[in-house]
Design a protein around this motif. Sequence first.
Motif, short mmCIF file in Angstrom:
data_model
loop_
_atom_site.label_atom_id
_atom_site.label_comp_id
_atom_site.label_asym_id
_atom_site.label_seq_id
_atom_site.Cartn_x
_atom_site.Cartn_y
_atom_site.Cartn_z
N TYR A 24 6.15 12.82 20.81
CA TYR A 24 7.92 13.82 21.11
C TYR A 24 8.43 12.96 21.82
O TYR A 24 8.36 11.94 23.04
N LEU A 76 14.11 14.96 14.39
CA LEU A 76 12.48 15.41 13.55
C LEU A 76 12.87 14.25 12.36
O LEU A 76 11.36 13.69 11.78
N LYS A 110 9.38 13.24 15.35
CA LYS A 110 8.53 13.24 16.25
C LYS A 110 9.66 14.88 16.72
O LYS A 110 10.25 15.38 16.69
N ASP A 111 8.26 15.66 17.80
CA ASP A 111 8.64 16.54 18.25
C ASP A 111 9.50 16.61 19.38
O ASP A 111 9.88 15.16 19.86
N TYR A 157 12.66 21.66 8.89
CA TYR A 157 11.12 20.91 9.04
C TYR A 157 9.99 21.35 9.85
O TYR A 157 10.29 21.22 10.96
N ARG A 163 7.22 19.89 11.98
CA ARG A 163 7.33 19.26 13.26
C ARG A 163 7.67 20.81 14.65
O ARG A 163 7.45 21.80 14.25
#
Length: 296
Positions: A4, A79, A83-84, A112, A115
């Motif tokens: 993240y 995203l 990744k968060d 998304y 996510r």
Amino acid sequence: MLNYVLTCCSTVDMPYDYLQKRDIPFVCFHYILDGKEYPDDLGQTVSFEEFFSRIAAGAMPTTSQVNVEQYIAFFEPFLKEGKDIFHISFSSGLSGAYNSAAMAREELLAIYPDRKILIVDSLGASSGYGLLTDMAADMRDNGATLEEVYDGVEENKLNVHHWFFSTDLTHYKRGGRITAASAAVGSLLGICPLLNMNNDGKLTPRKKIRGKKHVIEEIVHMMEVHAKDSINYSGKCFISNSACYDDARKVADLIEEKFPLLNGRVMINSVGTVIGSHTGPGTVALFFLGDRREDE
């Protein structure tokens, strides 16, 4: 490996190099100065010295928050990388940016769905917002999960104290925040307003103090009263200033004298161009961790 990214807004008022080093991407607010729009990019486009000099010469900048489309453009590349996102937003008590970020979140999660985008309303500003973001970065770097960092920031955000004073009322008068008569009397008597941020993330006037020396002593006294463990405070302390470094240094020196267990020296930063558009020159702001902020 943590998957993240920690992000914030430019109104965090931390040094550009600090955010680069700590791997904290930021989204820019904007301001208009003398008819031209600029990004609030932590002094990269227009230096803080030039910005406050132009205000002192009579310029009256206006500001604009980050809108939904700008948040989408800022968030989406992370995203796409898989990744968060954990985003800490500028106070909802001062701006609608938090609501814009939340709306962007809903639009992006529809695209998304696998996510995560977690957003915290900092209820903070300037380097107090920066102190909260610094806390999140420390937790992240110590291996905390996205959810753990989110919970920690939510739990502690109202323990970040913000105390401000101003020794120059000129910009407050120009912007209509105080009357010309009040500014004249205040300047004649050397009145320095002392404010803090309440639990709604709004600036609240607390005292009118006569003389710079006395307001410096009082702002440090507020830290003695409210800091965790009082003079045995062992956390970090940040200060931001708008073109009045010498005043900020006096506050920092007094704090370092009275709080021997500080985690490092006091970090002194510049008030950024968006927040500085509202304060003008002459503002010193003090930030530390303490008891829970409440409206009084």
